[in-house]
Design a protein around this motif. Structure first.
Motif, PDB file in Angstrom:
ATOM      1  N   GLY A   4       0.656  -1.305   0.074  1.00  0.00           N
ATOM      2  CA  GLY A   4      -0.038  -0.059   0.063  1.00  0.00           C
ATOM      3  C   GLY A   4       0.987   1.354  -0.033  1.00  0.00           C
ATOM      4  O   GLY A   4       0.237   2.244  -0.632  1.00  0.00           O
ATOM      5  N   LYS A   5       1.995   1.092   0.442  1.00  0.00           N
ATOM      6  CA  LYS A   5       2.796   2.323   0.723  1.00  0.00           C
ATOM      7  C   LYS A   5       4.134   2.333  -0.202  1.00  0.00           C
ATOM      8  O   LYS A   5       5.002   3.426  -0.008  1.00  0.00           O
ATOM      9  CB  LYS A   5       3.167   2.812   2.258  1.00  0.00           C
ATOM     10  N   GLN A   6       4.193   1.617  -1.139  1.00  0.00           N
ATOM     11  CA  GLN A   6       5.459   1.480  -1.961  1.00  0.00           C
ATOM     12  C   GLN A   6       5.556   2.561  -2.817  1.00  0.00           C
ATOM     13  O   GLN A   6       6.827   2.929  -3.027  1.00  0.00           O
ATOM     14  CB  GLN A   6       5.275   0.199  -3.063  1.00  0.00           C
ATOM     15  N   ASP A   7       4.474   3.183  -3.381  1.00  0.00           N
ATOM     16  CA  ASP A   7       4.583   4.406  -4.142  1.00  0.00           C
ATOM     17  C   ASP A   7       5.189   5.612  -3.498  1.00  0.00           C
ATOM     18  O   ASP A   7       5.373   6.692  -4.033  1.00  0.00           O
ATOM     19  CB  ASP A   7       3.247   4.636  -4.856  1.00  0.00           C
ATOM     20  N   PHE A   8       5.243   5.457  -2.243  1.00  0.00           N
ATOM     21  CA  PHE A   8       5.647   6.660  -1.512  1.00  0.00           C
ATOM     22  C   PHE A   8       7.187   6.688  -1.042  1.00  0.00           C
ATOM     23  O   PHE A   8       7.883   7.627  -0.566  1.00  0.00           O
ATOM     24  CB  PHE A   8       4.931   6.888  -0.288  1.00  0.00           C
ATOM     25  N   MET A   9       7.824   5.535  -1.438  1.00  0.00           N
ATOM     26  CA  MET A   9       9.078   5.223  -0.953  1.00  0.00           C
ATOM     27  C   MET A   9      10.079   5.707  -1.600  1.00  0.00           C
ATOM     28  O   MET A   9      11.044   6.358  -0.917  1.00  0.00           O
ATOM     29  CB  MET A   9       9.463   3.630  -0.903  1.00  0.00           C
ATOM     30  N   LEU A  10      10.036   6.254  -2.785  1.00  0.00           N
ATOM     31  CA  LEU A  10      10.940   6.874  -3.552  1.00  0.00           C
ATOM     32  C   LEU A  10      11.180   8.255  -2.925  1.00  0.00           C
ATOM     33  O   LEU A  10      12.130   8.900  -2.732  1.00  0.00           O
ATOM     34  CB  LEU A  10      10.818   7.042  -5.042  1.00  0.00           C
ATOM     35  N   ALA A  11       9.763   8.869  -2.783  1.00  0.00           N
ATOM     36  CA  ALA A  11      10.062  10.495  -2.207  1.00  0.00           C
ATOM     37  C   ALA A  11      10.486  10.267  -0.918  1.00  0.00           C
ATOM     38  O   ALA A  11      10.949  11.496  -0.578  1.00  0.00           O
ATOM     39  CB  ALA A  11       8.461  11.005  -2.391  1.00  0.00           C
ATOM     40  N   GLU A  12      10.203   9.416   0.090  1.00  0.00           N
ATOM     41  CA  GLU A  12      10.667   9.207   1.455  1.00  0.00           C
ATOM     42  C   GLU A  12      12.238   9.262   1.284  1.00  0.00           C
ATOM     43  O   GLU A  12      13.005   9.789   1.993  1.00  0.00           O
ATOM     44  CB  GLU A  12      10.167   8.643   2.203  1.00  0.00           C
ATOM     45  N   HIS A  13      12.544   8.219   0.727  1.00  0.00           N
ATOM     46  CA  HIS A  13      14.053   7.805   0.956  1.00  0.00           C
ATOM     47  C   HIS A  13      15.082   8.236  -0.328  1.00  0.00           C
ATOM     48  O   HIS A  13      16.442   8.067  -0.204  1.00  0.00           O
ATOM     49  CB  HIS A  13      14.074   6.438   1.043  1.00  0.00           C
ATOM     50  N   GLY A  14      14.505   8.295  -1.454  1.00  0.00           N
ATOM     51  CA  GLY A  14      15.590   8.612  -2.684  1.00  0.00           C
ATOM     52  C   GLY A  14      16.027   7.260  -3.322  1.00  0.00           C
ATOM     53  O   GLY A  14      15.941   6.217  -2.537  1.00  0.00           O
ATOM     54  N   GLU A  15      16.368   7.373  -4.564  1.00  0.00           N
ATOM     55  CA  GLU A  15      16.727   6.262  -5.292  1.00  0.00           C
ATOM     56  C   GLU A  15      17.894   5.568  -4.901  1.00  0.00           C
ATOM     57  O   GLU A  15      17.936   4.363  -4.659  1.00  0.00           O
ATOM     58  CB  GLU A  15      16.741   6.466  -6.813  1.00  0.00           C
ATOM     59  N   ALA A  16      18.778   6.304  -4.390  1.00  0.00           N
ATOM     60  CA  ALA A  16      20.195   5.764  -3.797  1.00  0.00           C
ATOM     61  C   ALA A  16      19.960   4.835  -2.636  1.00  0.00           C
ATOM     62  O   ALA A  16      20.406   3.675  -2.273  1.00  0.00           O
ATOM     63  CB  ALA A  16      21.190   6.937  -3.557  1.00  0.00           C
ATOM     64  N   ALA A  17      18.965   5.577  -1.554  1.00  0.00           N
ATOM     65  CA  ALA A  17      18.694   4.679  -0.512  1.00  0.00           C
ATOM     66  C   ALA A  17      17.995   3.258  -0.776  1.00  0.00           C
ATOM     67  O   ALA A  17      17.984   2.307  -0.277  1.00  0.00           O
ATOM     68  CB  ALA A  17      17.903   5.301   0.540  1.00  0.00           C
ATOM     69  N   LEU A  18      16.877   3.365  -1.726  1.00  0.00           N
ATOM     70  CA  LEU A  18      16.286   2.184  -2.229  1.00  0.00           C
ATOM     71  C   LEU A  18      17.059   1.348  -2.577  1.00  0.00           C
ATOM     72  O   LEU A  18      16.973  -0.173  -2.552  1.00  0.00           O
ATOM     73  CB  LEU A  18      14.969   2.843  -3.114  1.00  0.00           C
ATOM     74  N   ASP A  19      18.225   1.795  -3.512  1.00  0.00           N
ATOM     75  CA  ASP A  19      19.098   0.707  -4.145  1.00  0.00           C
ATOM     76  C   ASP A  19      19.984  -0.037  -3.192  1.00  0.00           C
ATOM     77  O   ASP A  19      20.158  -1.058  -3.392  1.00  0.00           O
ATOM     78  CB  ASP A  19      20.052   1.487  -5.303  1.00  0.00           C
ATOM     79  N   ALA A  20      20.099   0.789  -2.191  1.00  0.00           N
ATOM     80  CA  ALA A  20      20.947  -0.023  -0.882  1.00  0.00           C
ATOM     81  C   ALA A  20      20.154  -0.902  -0.619  1.00  0.00           C
ATOM     82  O   ALA A  20      20.392  -1.820   0.051  1.00  0.00           O
ATOM     83  CB  ALA A  20      21.298   1.056   0.200  1.00  0.00           C
ATOM     84  N   MET A  21      18.656  -0.798  -0.271  1.00  0.00           N
ATOM     85  CA  MET A  21      17.635  -1.625   0.485  1.00  0.00           C
ATOM     86  C   MET A  21      17.591  -2.821  -0.602  1.00  0.00           C
ATOM     87  O   MET A  21      17.694  -4.115  -0.012  1.00  0.00           O
ATOM     88  CB  MET A  21      16.299  -1.118   0.507  1.00  0.00           C
ATOM     89  N   ARG A  22      17.699  -2.676  -1.902  1.00  0.00           N
ATOM     90  CA  ARG A  22      17.479  -3.818  -2.757  1.00  0.00           C
ATOM     91  C   ARG A  22      18.730  -4.787  -2.812  1.00  0.00           C
ATOM     92  O   ARG A  22      18.605  -5.813  -3.138  1.00  0.00           O
ATOM     93  CB  ARG A  22      17.502  -3.186  -4.327  1.00  0.00           C
ATOM     94  N   LEU A  23      20.098  -4.137  -2.439  1.00  0.00           N
ATOM     95  CA  LEU A  23      21.115  -4.727  -2.351  1.00  0.00           C
ATOM     96  C   LEU A  23      21.126  -5.688  -1.235  1.00  0.00           C
ATOM     97  O   LEU A  23      21.472  -6.930  -1.301  1.00  0.00           O
ATOM     98  CB  LEU A  23      22.412  -3.947  -2.232  1.00  0.00           C
ATOM     99  N   VAL A  24      20.432  -5.266   0.074  1.00  0.00           N
ATOM    100  CA  VAL A  24      20.363  -5.969   1.035  1.00  0.00           C
ATOM    101  C   VAL A  24      19.502  -7.253   0.846  1.00  0.00           C
ATOM    102  O   VAL A  24      19.625  -8.323   1.008  1.00  0.00           O
ATOM    103  CB  VAL A  24      19.809  -5.417   2.296  1.00  0.00           C
TER     104      VAL A  24
END
Length: 475
Positions: free
Chosen positions: A429-449
């Motif tokens: 439900g909140k996926q579409d807000f993750m980029l705005a809150e964290h930025g793409e670099a932080a999301l990429d770090a989460m994807r690496l984990v």
């Protein structure tokens, strides 16, 4: 209503079904009724049933489940009490649901060190019942009788967080089964540690996407010597919220401060048969020594009067407090009852305490401008509040307006330095807000984990992380 990211589903391999049936017997089922139950939660998203459900009783059995799923490429969805509000437990790619309800034992109570070891299916009410007579209690109270494993997975909070913290601050360590089938133990019995990466808090809030929690070591707290609760009505929302802000900034150690707007009070009165004054209202609870409770209450009453609050209506007897907080905990169902047949689109934004009044009053104006029915309620002592936007599940236009309102509420919170979810978690439900809150670099770090710990993407796939660049930045 469509899920944000519909996923392809593959049937379970017959050899997998045979292997699981041989190992678990009747605790592994493909029954349509059981599957349907596990494909439904309290969110507004369409049901998505798993292809099978399994009920493990130990860490060793969870390891066997993960090993089989890895061998056959079967997705795994963990399941606690089923009260998800963001679609966490929906099997959007099929696979199996691992229901932890049979892992419901309190394994050890260490009263002198003030912690307890539990399996993930233990609920907060069950734990406190087993602690009866010990002088200790578990204070994290998200409202529903949630399982502790589910609370850890979603980083739950609740009404007592203003004094006792969230589930994050109350877990010393845990055992989890990773996607490769290994069981790891994180944290320990000590109250603090500087040894290595903090895997405990990496897994807390990961919503079953990094590992399956099979055991928790949880902090306990002394039962307060005195407890008193009260409600206070205010002329408007701003006055109520400004009372909260001043109370927190003065350092008054209240245990609970809950906000309900006028519409919510009306819903509570109708649903719980109470007779509360129908105006914006704060619910308070004070813990401590008798003298300390009296001092806290007197200070907060003085603050409330400065903001136009009426005299406190006290609930000092245990049965009166229980009735008061039961009514507060039933707010979601009371809100749904305002419009029979509707579904609720919930929000749970959280902002810095200094921005709370600006955010709450702005959101109330946004709601009024849409003409939608949406009560406001919140754990405002830590800046967290909710709306329940009531929609007709068959009215596509109304759902679209409600989702636009939800987006606007998140925009407000993020612009004020807040977060899109204070306690419900991300799910789908909140996926579409993750980029705005964290930025793409932080999301990429989460994807690496995620890729490092779950390279086959089998653990609750399709949750939390949007595909790269999928989410649109909020304006």
């Amino acid at each position: 209503m469509n899920a944000p990211h519909p996923e392809a589903r593959l049937p379970l391999p017959p050899a997998f079904i045979e292997q699981m049936s041989a190992r678990f017997g009747t605790r592994f089922t493909t029954s349509e009724g059981v599957r349907a139950h596990h494909g439904h939660d309290e969110s507004h998203f369409p049901d998505a049933a798993p292809d099978a459900v399994v009920f493990p009783s130990s860490t060793e059995e969870v390891t066997a489940i993960v090993d089989a799923c890895r061998a056959y490429g079967v997705p795994i969805v963990p399941y606690g009490a089923g009260s998800s509000l963001e679609g966490h437990i929906l099997a959007i790619r099929g696979g199996i649901t691992v229901d932890f309800s049979e892992m419901n034992k309190v394994l050890a109570i260490h009263g002198e060190d003030m912690y307890v070891v539990v399996q993930p299916g233990v609920t907060r009410k069950q734990l406190n019942a087993e602690l009866h007579g010990s002088g200790l209690f578990f204070p994290i109270d998200p409202g529903a009788d949630a399982s502790l494993g589910g609370m850890a997975a979603t980083r739950a909070s609740g009404t007592n967080a203003v004094r006792y913290g969230t589930i994050r601050e109350n877990i010393l360590g845990l055992t989890a089964v990773l996607a490769d089938g290994r069981a790891i133990r994180t944290g320990g019995r000590a109250r603090k540690s500087s040894a290595g990466y903090d895997l405990t808090h990496l897994l807390i809030g990961s919503e079953g996407t990094l590992g399956l929690i099979t055991e928790l070591t949880v902090r306990l707290h002394p039962l307060p010597e005195a407890v008193s609760a009260a409600v206070c009505a205010f002329p408007d929302l701003a006055a109520a919220v400004n009372t909260v802000i001043q109370t927190i900034q003065l350092g008054v150690p209240v245990a609970r401060i809950e906000l309900v707007d006028t519409l919510t009070v009306q819903a509570i009165n109708r649903y719980s048969k109470t007779t509360l004054r129908e105006a914006p209202m704060l619910f308070f609870e004070f813990h401590g020594s008798p003298a300390g409770v009296d001092e806290q209450a007197q200070t907060v009453q003085e603050i409330a009067r400065e903001h136009g609050g009426l005299d406190f209506d006290w609930a000092s007897r245990p049965e009166d407090r229980s009735r008061l907080w039961a009514a507060r905990h039933d707010v979601y169902f009371a809100s749904i009852n305002l419009r029979p047949g509707c579904r609720g689109i919930t929000t749970d934004v959280c902002v810095p305490i200094s921005k709370l009044a600006e955010c709450v009053t702005g959101v109330r104006a946004d709601i009024d401008a849409t003409g939608l029915i949406a009560p406001i309620v919140g754990h405002v002592g830590d800046g967290n509040f909710h709306t329940v936007i009531l929609v007709d599940p068959k009215d596509a236009d109304e759902i679209e307006r409600a989702e636009a309102l939800n987006r606007r509420i998140v925009e407000r919170a993020l612009a004020l330095g807040g977060t899109c979810t204070g306690e419900h978690g991300v799910g789908i439900g909140k996926q579409d807000f993750m980029l705005a809150e964290h930025g793409e670099a932080a999301l990429d770090a989460m994807r690496l984990v995620k890729r490092a710990l779950d390279p086959q993407d089998l653990l609750n796939p399709g949750k939390i992380l949007p595909p790269p660049q999928q989410a649109t930045p909020l304006v």
